[in-house]
Design a protein around this motif. Structure first.
Motif, PDB file in Angstrom:
ATOM      1  N   ALA A 129      -1.873   1.449   5.563  1.00 45.12           N
ATOM      2  CA  ALA A 129      -1.410   2.806   5.221  1.00 45.12           C
ATOM      3  C   ALA A 129      -2.535   3.834   5.161  1.00 45.12           C
ATOM      4  CB  ALA A 129      -0.632   2.806   3.909  1.00 45.12           C
ATOM      5  N   LYS A 130      -3.681   3.511   5.725  1.00 45.42           N
ATOM      6  CA  LYS A 130      -4.789   4.455   5.801  1.00 45.42           C
ATOM      7  C   LYS A 130      -5.172   4.603   7.273  1.00 45.42           C
ATOM      8  CE  LYS A 130      -9.375   5.543   3.955  1.00 45.42           C
ATOM      9  NZ  LYS A 130     -10.469   5.096   3.045  1.00 45.42           N
ATOM     10  N   ALA A 187       0.829  -1.209   0.000  1.00 46.87           N
ATOM     11  CA  ALA A 187       0.000   0.000   0.000  1.00 46.87           C
ATOM     12  C   ALA A 187       0.864   1.260   0.000  1.00 46.87           C
ATOM     13  CB  ALA A 187      -0.933  -0.011   1.213  1.00 46.87           C
ATOM     14  N   LEU A 188       1.943   1.251   0.758  1.00 42.91           N
ATOM     15  CA  LEU A 188       2.829   2.416   0.814  1.00 42.91           C
ATOM     16  C   LEU A 188       3.447   2.704  -0.550  1.00 42.91           C
ATOM     17  CD1 LEU A 188       4.650   1.679   4.190  1.00 42.91           C
ATOM     18  CD2 LEU A 188       3.119   3.608   3.756  1.00 42.91           C
ATOM     19  N   THR A 239       2.213   1.785  -3.548  1.00 44.57           N
ATOM     20  CA  THR A 239       1.255   2.059  -4.618  1.00 44.57           C
ATOM     21  C   THR A 239       0.418   3.304  -4.386  1.00 44.57           C
ATOM     22  OG1 THR A 239      -0.342   0.559  -3.556  1.00 44.57           O
ATOM     23  CG2 THR A 239       1.101  -0.379  -5.251  1.00 44.57           C
ATOM     24  N   GLN A 240       0.132   3.616  -3.115  1.00 46.44           N
ATOM     25  CA  GLN A 240      -0.773   4.739  -2.857  1.00 46.44           C
ATOM     26  C   GLN A 240      -0.257   5.728  -1.824  1.00 46.44           C
ATOM     27  OE1 GLN A 240      -3.975   2.086  -1.583  1.00 46.44           O
ATOM     28  NE2 GLN A 240      -3.829   2.851   0.523  1.00 46.44           N
ATOM     29  N   GLY A 241       0.873   5.417  -1.151  1.00 49.41           N
ATOM     30  CA  GLY A 241       1.350   6.303  -0.104  1.00 49.41           C
ATOM     31  C   GLY A 241       0.507   6.180   1.156  1.00 49.41           C
ATOM     32  N   ILE A 242       0.584   7.191   1.998  1.00 48.80           N
ATOM     33  CA  ILE A 242      -0.168   7.196   3.252  1.00 48.80           C
ATOM     34  C   ILE A 242      -1.337   8.149   3.151  1.00 48.80           C
ATOM     35  CG2 ILE A 242      -0.090   7.745   5.729  1.00 48.80           C
ATOM     36  CD1 ILE A 242       2.884   7.089   5.679  1.00 48.80           C
ATOM     37  N   GLU A 243      -2.481   7.697   3.643  1.00 44.85           N
ATOM     38  CA  GLU A 243      -3.647   8.564   3.780  1.00 44.85           C
ATOM     39  C   GLU A 243      -3.917   8.752   5.264  1.00 44.85           C
ATOM     40  OE1 GLU A 243      -6.988   7.950   0.820  1.00 44.85           O
ATOM     41  OE2 GLU A 243      -5.977   6.007   0.673  1.00 44.85           O
ATOM     42  N   LEU A 244      -3.850   9.979   5.712  1.00 49.56           N
ATOM     43  CA  LEU A 244      -4.089  10.306   7.115  1.00 49.56           C
ATOM     44  C   LEU A 244      -5.191  11.336   7.225  1.00 49.56           C
ATOM     45  CD1 LEU A 244      -3.379  10.465  10.198  1.00 49.56           C
ATOM     46  CD2 LEU A 244      -1.708  12.242   9.577  1.00 49.56           C
ATOM     47  N   THR A 245      -6.158  11.055   8.069  1.00 50.68           N
ATOM     48  CA  THR A 245      -7.173  12.036   8.432  1.00 50.68           C
ATOM     49  C   THR A 245      -7.020  12.332   9.919  1.00 50.68           C
ATOM     50  OG1 THR A 245      -8.694  11.140   6.771  1.00 50.68           O
ATOM     51  CG2 THR A 245      -9.623  12.580   8.461  1.00 50.68           C
ATOM     52  N   ASP A 246      -6.710  13.588  10.250  1.00 50.81           N
ATOM     53  CA  ASP A 246      -6.584  13.970  11.650  1.00 50.81           C
ATOM     54  C   ASP A 246      -7.312  15.286  11.883  1.00 50.81           C
ATOM     55  OD1 ASP A 246      -4.904  15.898  10.571  1.00 50.81           O
ATOM     56  OD2 ASP A 246      -3.070  15.103  11.472  1.00 50.81           O
ATOM     57  N   LEU A 247      -7.055  15.937  12.987  1.00 50.25           N
ATOM     58  CA  LEU A 247      -7.793  17.153  13.326  1.00 50.25           C
ATOM     59  C   LEU A 247      -7.526  18.291  12.349  1.00 50.25           C
ATOM     60  CD1 LEU A 247      -7.476  17.198  17.236  1.00 50.25           C
ATOM     61  CD2 LEU A 247      -9.361  16.344  15.827  1.00 50.25           C
ATOM     62  N   THR A 249       3.546  10.984   0.169  1.00 51.42           N
ATOM     63  CA  THR A 249       4.420  10.114  -0.604  1.00 51.42           C
ATOM     64  C   THR A 249       5.635   9.775   0.246  1.00 51.42           C
ATOM     65  OG1 THR A 249       3.729  11.092  -2.700  1.00 51.42           O
ATOM     66  CG2 THR A 249       5.822   9.911  -2.684  1.00 51.42           C
ATOM     67  N   VAL A 250       5.961   8.491   0.337  1.00 53.17           N
ATOM     68  CA  VAL A 250       7.087   8.056   1.160  1.00 53.17           C
ATOM     69  C   VAL A 250       7.951   7.092   0.349  1.00 53.17           C
ATOM     70  CG1 VAL A 250       5.812   8.316   3.319  1.00 53.17           C
ATOM     71  CG2 VAL A 250       5.784   6.119   2.122  1.00 53.17           C
ATOM     72  N   HIS A 251       9.144   6.844   0.850  1.00 53.37           N
ATOM     73  CA  HIS A 251      10.035   5.843   0.261  1.00 53.37           C
ATOM     74  C   HIS A 251       9.993   4.622   1.165  1.00 53.37           C
ATOM     75  CE1 HIS A 251      14.364   4.575  -1.043  1.00 53.37           C
ATOM     76  NE2 HIS A 251      13.431   3.847  -1.617  1.00 53.37           N
ATOM     77  N   ALA A 252       9.319   3.564   0.720  1.00 51.04           N
ATOM     78  CA  ALA A 252       9.107   2.390   1.562  1.00 51.04           C
ATOM     79  C   ALA A 252       9.871   1.189   1.036  1.00 51.04           C
ATOM     80  CB  ALA A 252       7.620   2.061   1.636  1.00 51.04           C
TER      81      ALA A 252
END
Length: 330
Positions: free
Chosen positions: A158-159, A42-43, A45-53, A60-63
Motif C-alpha cells: 500500500a505504499k 496495510a490498507l 491500518t495505514q491507508g494508501i501512501e502515494l508519491t507521484d508527480l 483512506t479507503v474501505h478495504a
C-alpha cells in the motif's frame, strides 16, 4: 457533467490499483478495495501512501477480502494481472449486478476484442479465454474497454511511487459514445488522471500491445532494460523484427498506429534503465502474462493468414524460461 458514482471498487491493490484508488480519494470519494494478505492489513491500518508527480497523497479507503462485505458496486476497476482475471471475476460476482460497469485494466489482448463488432460475439480467443469462463462470468455489455499508460512501483504494501504522468484511455466496445463512458471519463479526470474517451478503443489498445510485445518477452530472455532492448546493437535488430511483424497484424485489423517504427524504437530507448513488469514478475516467481501479451497476437495473426516467426520463437523461449523458473521454485 457530474459522474455521480458513489460505490466504486478497485479489485487488486498492486501498484496500479493503489495509484488509482489514491487518486480517486483526492476527490473526496472513499473507494472500496478488494485485497488480501499484507496489503489488506496495510490498507486497513495505514491507508494508501502515494508519491507521484503531484506530490505526496495519503488516502483512506474501505478495504476487505470479503466481496459480500463490500456489497454491490456501480463501477469496478479490475487491476490484476491477466492470469488472475477469471478467478477475480469469480470472486467479484456478489459485487456485480446487471447495472455494474466493469473496467479491466489488464495488459495484452482482451477477451472482449471481437465483442461489439459486427458478428464479433461469435468469435473467441482461445489463448485468452480457453474455456470461455471469463465470457460466462462477465457479459461484454457491462464492460468499458480501457488502456492504461500508467507506471508505478510498490515500495511496500500500500505504499506506491509513480514518476510518470498518469493516462487512461477508455472506450465502448462498439466504438460508440455513451453517457456512461462520459461519466467514467469525468470521474478519472476529476481524480487528476488524464482521461481520453476513444471512439475506436482498439487503436490505443494496439499501441499498448505493440509496446508490451516488443519488450516484455525479450526482457525475461535477456534480463535487459528497456533502453537496452530498443537501442543495443545485439537486441535492437531483434526488437525491430518483432515490431515489424506486430505492425503487420495491427494493420490487418485496421488499427491506426500513431508512430513510425524508427520513432517507436527511439521512444523505447528513451525509457531508460527500467525493468519491464514481466521481468519483475519473472524474477519474483509470479505468473507471467505471456498468453495475453504474446500468444493472443499470434492467434490474431493466424486468423488473417499471417505468420510471425521471430515473435513465435521469442515467445517460445520465454515460455520455456517461465516453465523452468516455476519448476525450480516448487
Amino acid at each position: 457533467m457530474k459522474h455521480n458514482f458513489t460505490r466504486i471498487c478497485i479489485a487488486g491493490a498492486g501498484a496500479i490499483g493503489c495509484t488509482l484508488a489514491a487518486r480517486l480519494a483526492t476527490t473526496g470519494l472513499i473507494p472500496n478495495i478488494l485485497a488480501r494478505g499484507d496489503t489488506l492489513t496495510a490498507l486497513k491500518t495505514q491507508g494508501i501512501e502515494l508519491t507521484d508527480l503531484d506530490g505526496y497523497h495519503h488516502a483512506t479507503v474501505h478495504a476487505s477480502d470479503n466481496p459480500q462485505q463490500l456489497g454491490p458496486q456501480e463501477l469496478i476497476f479490475i487491476c490484476t494481472k491477466a492470469p488472475a482475471l477469471a478467478d477475480i471475476l469469480e470472486t467479484l460476482q456478489p459485487m456485480i449486478t446487471t447495472d455494474t460497469i466493469v473496467i479491466p485494466l489488464v495488459n495484452g489482448v482482451p477477451w472482449w476484442y471481437f465483442h461489439g463488432l459486427e458478428h464479433g460475439d461469435e468469435i473467441t480467443l482461445t489463448s485468452v479465454d480457453p474455456d470461455q469462463r471469463i465470457e460466462r462470468l462477465l457479459p461484454a455489455s457491462q464492460v468499458i474497454g480501457a488502456v492504461t499508460f500508467m507506471t508505478a512501483h510498490t515500495q511496500a504494501p500500500a505504499k506506491v511511487q509513480s514518476t510518470n504522468p498518469h493516462l487512461l484511455t477508455v472506450g465502448e466496445l462498439n466504438h460508440q459514445s455513451s453517457e456512461r463512458l462520459l461519466r467514467v471519463r469525468q470521474l478519472i479526470e476529476d481524480a487528476g488522471i488524464e482521461a481520453r474517451a476513444s471512439d475506436h478503443i482498439r487503436d490505443p489498445l494496439w499501441t499498448k500491445i505493440i509496446a508490451n510485445l516488443t519488450s516484455n518477452p525479450l526482457s525475461i530472455i535477456s534480463g535487459a532494460s528497456l533502453s537496452q532492448i530498443y537501442s543495443s546493437t545485439q537486441l535492437a535488430p531483434l526488437t525491430r523484427q518483432i515490431l515489424n511483424e506486430t505492425l503487420l497484424v495491427a494493420a490487418a485489423y485496421s488499427a491506426r498506429i500513431p508512430f513510425d517504427p524508427p520513432t517507436f524504437m527511439q521512444m523505447g530507448a528513451e525509457m531508460g534503465e527500467f525493468k519491464t513488469s514481466m521481468l519483475q514478475d519473472y524474477q519474483a516467481g509470479r505468473p507471467l502474462e505471456l498468453a495475453t501479451i504474446g500468444d493472443a497476437v499470434v492467434e490474431l495473426a493466424q486468423r488473417v493468414g499471417l505468420d510471425m516467426p521471430i515473435t513465435r520463437h521469442t515467445l517460445g523461449l520465454a515460455h520455456f524460461m517461465d516453465e523452468q523458473n516455476r519448476a525450480s521454485s516448487m
